[in-house]
Design an enzyme around this catalytic site. Structure first.
Site, PDB file in Angstrom:
ATOM      1  N   ASN A 207      23.924 -13.978 102.007  1.00  9.94           N
ATOM      2  CA  ASN A 207      24.862 -14.485 101.008  1.00  9.94           C
ATOM      3  C   ASN A 207      26.269 -14.351 101.588  1.00  9.94           C
ATOM      4  OD1 ASN A 207      25.874 -11.844 100.444  1.00  9.94           O
ATOM      5  ND2 ASN A 207      24.293 -11.525  98.890  1.00  9.94           N
ATOM      6  N   GLU A 210      27.431 -10.751 102.391  1.00  9.62           N
ATOM      7  CA  GLU A 210      26.716 -10.205 103.551  1.00  9.62           C
ATOM      8  C   GLU A 210      27.225 -10.826 104.851  1.00  9.62           C
ATOM      9  OE1 GLU A 210      22.587  -9.504 101.016  1.00  9.62           O
ATOM     10  OE2 GLU A 210      22.895 -11.338 102.179  1.00  9.62           O
ATOM     11  N   ASP A 278      16.397 -13.445  96.563  1.00 11.97           N
ATOM     12  CA  ASP A 278      14.961 -13.385  96.861  1.00 11.97           C
ATOM     13  C   ASP A 278      14.310 -14.749  96.630  1.00 11.97           C
ATOM     14  OD1 ASP A 278      15.255 -10.652  97.274  1.00 11.97           O
ATOM     15  OD2 ASP A 278      14.585 -10.115  95.265  1.00 11.97           O
TER      16      ASP A 278
END
Length: 331
Positions: A207, A210, A278
């Site tokens: 993302n 990150e 996820d």
């Protein structure tokens, strides 16, 4: 996209077998009401009305892949504790294999406890071990993965790194070497500790937070032009086939080094972003294995991530709902 095209995609998914390797956990929820502030400290008092536990982390990726029609096998390490035994029961209840689950008495089973009132997160409590797994357990995990790859069809391998220590440098390199040898596509959902470890993978899906944290680069989320430049530079350095960055309310960015595109988010009533990553990596991994175009992969993943954000708590995608949504979109 018409119904025949949508069905064709999901028919491909239903024939796939996917290995998911990484940090599995239990997501626990305490639902309640806040009616007053504590006299002991300036914090809300939550009167708990319901408790619920769900599979989380890499296990939520497994649930998403299963919901999309494919067959997932989870490889992870849990503690030799009551939560670990509960985790195994949850897998069995979902008709998921426990063959890749290893218990380690030196570790805790990761549990994230979320306290929610009126649909809002009030607090989160984490119980976890974050050190890398020991060499003995690492070798057992590698051997089990090797046995599965050598004896059964594997269409994709997904590394789900929540920074809890299951994905060691040695484990990634050993499994990735097997994947390259067998021509199996690999996908990675990374965290900061191992960010530079992942080289030569098929799909790299951080993302935005990150990506910025992992690269140490300064870029604003809405500066798509600069994001494209730095993402492609990092992609070339690490030799990814695809880099796919989720931008929450701004949608997603994807690049294969030849074509790059930013797709805005579909406007929704967001209830909770937990677990959206996820879902995105689950859809994207199957799309890569099915050899779908980067455009279809990105737009389909974007839709799926948005749909799970409409629900409170970590939940897998609803296959029928996603199929219906895909028919309303121009791909």
């Amino acid at each position: 996209m018409d119904i025949a095209e949508v069905n064709q995609i999901f028919d491909k998914f239903s024939c796939m077998r996917v290995l998911v390797i990484g940090d599995a956990m239990i997501d626990m929820y305490l639902w309640g009401k806040v009616e007053r502030i504590s006299p002991e400290a300036p914090i809300p008092i939550v009167s708990v009305t319901k408790r619920e536990s769900r599979l989380g982390g890499a296990a939520n990726v497994v649930l998403n892949i299963q919901a999309l029609g494919a067959t997932p096998i989870l490889f992870s390490v849990i503690g030799n504790d009551e939560n670990g035994r509960k985790f195994r029961r949850f897998l069995e209840k979902r008709n998921l294999s426990c063959e890749g689950i290893f218990s380690d008495a030196k570790r805790k089973t990761t549990v994230k406890s979320r306290i929610i009132s009126n649909g809002q997160h009030v607090a989160r409590i984490d119980e976890e071990t974050t050190a890398y797994i020991g060499k003995e357990v690492e070798n057992k995990l590698i051997s089990a993965i090797k046995e599965t790859i050598n004896t059964s069809k594997t269409d994709a391998i997904v590394f789900v790194d929540y920074d809890k220590g299951v994905i060691t440098p040695g484990l990634f390199r050993a499994v990735h070497k097997m994947a390259l040898k067998k021509g199996i596509p690999t996908a990675v959902d990374p965290k900061k500790r191992n960010f530079d470890l992942y080289k030569d993978v098929t799909l790299f899906k951080p993302n935005f937070g990150e990506f910025v944290s992992g690269t140490g680069l300064t870029v604003k989320k809405d500066d798509i032009k600069t994001l494209k430049e730095v993402a492609n530079t990092f992609k070339r350095k690490q030799n990814f086939k695809l880099i796919f960055i989720t931008l929450s309310e701004l949608g997603v960015f994807i690049s294969n080094g030849v074509n790059e595109q930013h797709y805005p988010a579909v406007i929704r009533d967001i209830a909770d972003v937990s677990g959206a990553g996820d879902t995105v990596v689950s859809v994207a991994s199957l799309a890569v294995a099915a050899d779908l175009s980067p455009k279809i992969m990105a737009m389909m993943s974007n839709l799926a991530g948005g749909l799970v954000c409409e629900k409170v708590g970590v939940v897998p995608i609803d296959r029928e709902q996603l199929m219906d949504e895909m028919q309303t979109q121009k791909f």
